[in-house]
Design an enzyme around this catalytic site. Sequence first.
Site, PDB file in Angstrom:
ATOM      1  N   ARG A  42     -59.061  -5.167   9.118  1.00 49.18           N
ATOM      2  CA  ARG A  42     -58.400  -5.352  10.410  1.00 49.18           C
ATOM      3  C   ARG A  42     -57.759  -4.033  10.844  1.00 49.18           C
ATOM      4  NH1 ARG A  42     -58.321  -8.190  15.077  1.00 49.18           N
ATOM      5  NH2 ARG A  42     -56.253  -8.131  16.019  1.00 49.18           N
ATOM      6  N   GLU A  47     -34.268 -25.997  -7.305  1.00 49.68           N
ATOM      7  CA  GLU A  47     -32.830 -26.124  -7.623  1.00 49.68           C
ATOM      8  C   GLU A  47     -32.667 -26.742  -9.015  1.00 49.68           C
ATOM      9  OE1 GLU A  47     -34.232 -27.212  -4.759  1.00 49.68           O
ATOM     10  OE2 GLU A  47     -33.441 -25.694  -3.406  1.00 49.68           O
ATOM     11  N   ILE A  57     -46.249 -41.102  -5.179  1.00 55.72           N
ATOM     12  CA  ILE A  57     -46.974 -41.129  -6.455  1.00 55.72           C
ATOM     13  C   ILE A  57     -48.442 -40.719  -6.230  1.00 55.72           C
ATOM     14  CG2 ILE A  57     -47.531 -42.495  -8.506  1.00 55.72           C
ATOM     15  CD1 ILE A  57     -44.452 -42.104  -7.852  1.00 55.72           C
ATOM     16  N   GLU A  94     -42.650 -32.014  -9.752  1.00 57.68           N
ATOM     17  CA  GLU A  94     -42.323 -31.682 -11.146  1.00 57.68           C
ATOM     18  C   GLU A  94     -40.943 -31.040 -11.229  1.00 57.68           C
ATOM     19  OE1 GLU A  94     -45.361 -32.417 -11.007  1.00 57.68           O
ATOM     20  OE2 GLU A  94     -45.988 -32.936 -13.037  1.00 57.68           O
ATOM     21  N   GLY A 135     -35.122 -39.251  -7.071  1.00 55.89           N
ATOM     22  CA  GLY A 135     -36.159 -38.224  -7.225  1.00 55.89           C
ATOM     23  C   GLY A 135     -35.698 -37.239  -8.284  1.00 55.89           C
TER      24      GLY A 135
HETATM   25  C1  LIG Z   1     -47.006 -34.335  -2.392  1.00 57.66           C
HETATM   26  C2  LIG Z   1     -46.089 -34.870  -3.437  1.00 57.66           C
HETATM   27  C3  LIG Z   1     -46.617 -35.457  -4.578  1.00 57.66           C
HETATM   28  C4  LIG Z   1     -45.769 -36.028  -5.533  1.00 57.66           C
HETATM   29  N1  LIG Z   1     -46.313 -36.669  -6.625  1.00 57.66           N
HETATM   30  C5  LIG Z   1     -45.501 -37.343  -7.481  1.00 57.66           C
HETATM   31  C6  LIG Z   1     -46.046 -38.133  -8.556  1.00 57.66           C
HETATM   32  O1  LIG Z   1     -47.254 -38.149  -8.789  1.00 57.66           O
HETATM   33  N2  LIG Z   1     -45.196 -38.862  -9.321  1.00 57.66           N
HETATM   34  C7  LIG Z   1     -43.839 -38.871  -9.108  1.00 57.66           C
HETATM   35  O2  LIG Z   1     -43.139 -39.580  -9.819  1.00 57.66           O
HETATM   36  N3  LIG Z   1     -43.291 -38.127  -8.103  1.00 57.66           N
HETATM   37  C8  LIG Z   1     -44.085 -37.361  -7.283  1.00 57.66           C
HETATM   38  N4  LIG Z   1     -43.534 -36.618  -6.267  1.00 57.66           N
HETATM   39  C9  LIG Z   1     -42.092 -36.658  -6.049  1.00 57.66           C
HETATM   40  C10 LIG Z   1     -41.379 -35.398  -6.505  1.00 57.66           C
HETATM   41  O3  LIG Z   1     -41.385 -35.311  -7.905  1.00 57.66           O
HETATM   42  C11 LIG Z   1     -39.948 -35.488  -5.931  1.00 57.66           C
HETATM   43  O4  LIG Z   1     -40.070 -35.332  -4.531  1.00 57.66           O
HETATM   44  C12 LIG Z   1     -39.022 -34.434  -6.506  1.00 57.66           C
HETATM   45  O5  LIG Z   1     -38.715 -34.738  -7.839  1.00 57.66           O
HETATM   46  C13 LIG Z   1     -37.706 -34.308  -5.700  1.00 57.66           C
HETATM   47  O6  LIG Z   1     -37.140 -35.554  -5.456  1.00 57.66           O
HETATM   48  P1  LIG Z   1     -36.690 -35.948  -3.965  1.00 57.66           P
HETATM   49  O7  LIG Z   1     -37.802 -35.619  -3.051  1.00 57.66           O
HETATM   50  O8  LIG Z   1     -36.226 -37.360  -4.014  1.00 57.66           O
HETATM   51  O9  LIG Z   1     -35.505 -34.974  -3.627  1.00 57.66           O
HETATM   52  P2  LIG Z   1     -33.945 -35.253  -3.843  1.00 57.66           P
HETATM   53  O10 LIG Z   1     -33.692 -35.638  -5.253  1.00 57.66           O
HETATM   54  O11 LIG Z   1     -33.472 -36.192  -2.790  1.00 57.66           O
HETATM   55  O12 LIG Z   1     -33.317 -33.822  -3.572  1.00 57.66           O
HETATM   56  C14 LIG Z   1     -33.011 -33.337  -2.271  1.00 57.66           C
HETATM   57  C15 LIG Z   1     -32.458 -31.916  -2.399  1.00 57.66           C
HETATM   58  O13 LIG Z   1     -31.265 -31.936  -3.180  1.00 57.66           O
HETATM   59  C16 LIG Z   1     -31.384 -31.048  -4.286  1.00 57.66           C
HETATM   60  N5  LIG Z   1     -30.634 -31.576  -5.425  1.00 57.66           N
HETATM   61  C17 LIG Z   1     -30.685 -32.806  -5.961  1.00 57.66           C
HETATM   62  N6  LIG Z   1     -29.860 -32.899  -7.006  1.00 57.66           N
HETATM   63  C18 LIG Z   1     -29.268 -31.688  -7.155  1.00 57.66           C
HETATM   64  C19 LIG Z   1     -28.315 -31.150  -8.050  1.00 57.66           C
HETATM   65  N7  LIG Z   1     -27.805 -31.847  -9.060  1.00 57.66           N
HETATM   66  N8  LIG Z   1     -27.936 -29.852  -7.874  1.00 57.66           N
HETATM   67  C20 LIG Z   1     -28.453 -29.099  -6.889  1.00 57.66           C
HETATM   68  N9  LIG Z   1     -29.384 -29.556  -6.001  1.00 57.66           N
HETATM   69  C21 LIG Z   1     -29.769 -30.836  -6.141  1.00 57.66           C
HETATM   70  C22 LIG Z   1     -32.878 -30.972  -4.550  1.00 57.66           C
HETATM   71  O14 LIG Z   1     -33.225 -29.801  -5.271  1.00 57.66           O
HETATM   72  C23 LIG Z   1     -33.412 -30.972  -3.141  1.00 57.66           C
HETATM   73  O15 LIG Z   1     -33.301 -29.672  -2.605  1.00 57.66           O
HETATM   74  C24 LIG Z   1     -44.360 -35.987  -5.330  1.00 57.66           C
HETATM   75  C25 LIG Z   1     -43.827 -35.344  -4.200  1.00 57.66           C
HETATM   76  C26 LIG Z   1     -44.674 -34.788  -3.265  1.00 57.66           C
HETATM   77  C27 LIG Z   1     -44.075 -34.118  -2.050  1.00 57.66           C
END
Ligand SMILES: Cc1cc2nc3c(=O)[nH]c(=O)nc-3n(C[C@H](O)[C@H](O)[C@H](O)COP(=O)(O)OP(=O)(O)OC[C@H]3O[C@@H](n4cnc5c(N)ncnc54)[C@H](O)[C@@H]3O)c2cc1C
Length: 378
Positions: A263, A362, A151, A358, A125
């Site tokens: 309110r 962090e 996605i 996006e 992600g």
């Molecule tokens: C409703 C919704 C719609 C979405 N739509 C799309 C879409 O259309 N297309 C698409 O491709 N994706 C989409 N996403 C995915 C979204 O872009 C990812 O969830 C996001 O990039 C974070 O990835 P992850 O959830 O795997 O978190 P992870 O990468 O697993 O991160 C977990 C935690 O660790 C932290 N972390 C990770 N690496 C580091 C670092 N180096 N230093 C400090 N902290 C760190 C993160 O900030 C987070 O707090 C969507 C997500 C949601 C919830």
Amino acid sequence: MSEEAVILEMIDSFLEKDVKPFVQELERKDEYPHKIAEKMMELGLFGATIAPEYGGAGLSVKTYAKIIEKLSEVWISVAGLINTHLVTAAAIQNFGTEEQKKYWLPRMASGEIRAGIALTEPDGGTDLQAIRTRAVRDGDDYVVNGSKIWITNVIYGQILALLVKTDPEARPRHKGMSLLIAEKGEGMTVSKMEKLGYLGIDTCEIGYDNFRVPAKNLIGGVEGQGLKQILSGLELGRINVAARGVGLARAALNESVAYAQIRKAFGKPIVEHQAIAIKLADMATRVEASKHLVYAAAEAYEQGKKCDMEASMAKLYACEAAVTNSIEAMRVHAAYGYSKECNIERYYRDAPLLIIGEGTSELQRLLIARNLVERNPA
Ligand SMILES: Cc1cc2nc3c(=O)[nH]c(=O)nc-3n(C[C@H](O)[C@H](O)[C@H](O)COP(=O)(O)OP(=O)(O)OC[C@H]3O[C@@H](n4cnc5c(N)ncnc54)[C@H](O)[C@@H]3O)c2cc1C
């Protein structure tokens, strides 16, 4: 009246007539807003930032941000309908071959073709370079195997900007990543995910099993450029999400200002209790600060400057402001805010998406810090 003022007035009337009356029902049923999307096609919103030579409106990114703010004051899902679409269009417009631009952009600008971005995977992600979806060249096609998760805009969209590994052994890892324009088809399975908020708009899990994409759909016709191409589109995406943050934070503020005056508690409107008045002041200040960061990022983008730091600051601040304001609005409304009748409950569920999608907050902080060092070497 300026052109921008005319456009914004048109957006106001669209929201009053075609969106506001339907949000509660669409949200309750988690139903895709087909009629709203059709109206957005008529208004040219799917081509908002696409260049006029390819059939788009060619709006400035600042005007685009103001539109997104307005849409998000009413329902962030409506702003989401055009976000990944225009991120894909930006990647094609900035890096596609002339043939790709002429083929895809006019139909994207009209909304006849709608796009999503397929980047995130179960194991990648924030760390996009860890993706494992593989594309192997086979004659005139790429054969894709792997999976994507979270996605948006898949079910009712026609194409995805699909981030793949064309050379998994390449080092640094991004050199093995490419971006394909993938039309939906055989070898692709889609299942809709259940989520907390951001309802109406679909978010899906996708499986690719020997899914074929014509090699001519490789953006720019060169392998190994995919991460750079999508990250440039994501600068626009971050400005969109930040503007959504401003809109949502402002909606939470406006409803709180109104409610606090009607309110009553202990014989007077709650706004006359300082603890509530101070909340409103802080909420309003967050909205104003966020707005200016978004406009600064939009102006930098417009001038063709490298604006990843500005876009990250806007996204970080405005999205955190949306989360804070939605919680503060819940405190101001108390039990009424917790009711499904009240918009505050929706803002409270929608706001956390903004600090994840996006790029998480962090990640934005990491990008800002990296830029600080790059721009100010010791
Ligand atoms: C409703 C919704 C719609 C979405 N739509 C799309 C879409 O259309 N297309 C698409 O491709 N994706 C989409 N996403 C995915 C979204 O872009 C990812 O969830 C996001 O990039 C974070 O990835 P992850 O959830 O795997 O978190 P992870 O990468 O697993 O991160 C977990 C935690 O660790 C932290 N972390 C990770 N690496 C580091 C670092 N180096 N230093 C400090 N902290 C760190 C993160 O900030 C987070 O707090 C969507 C997500 C949601 C919830």
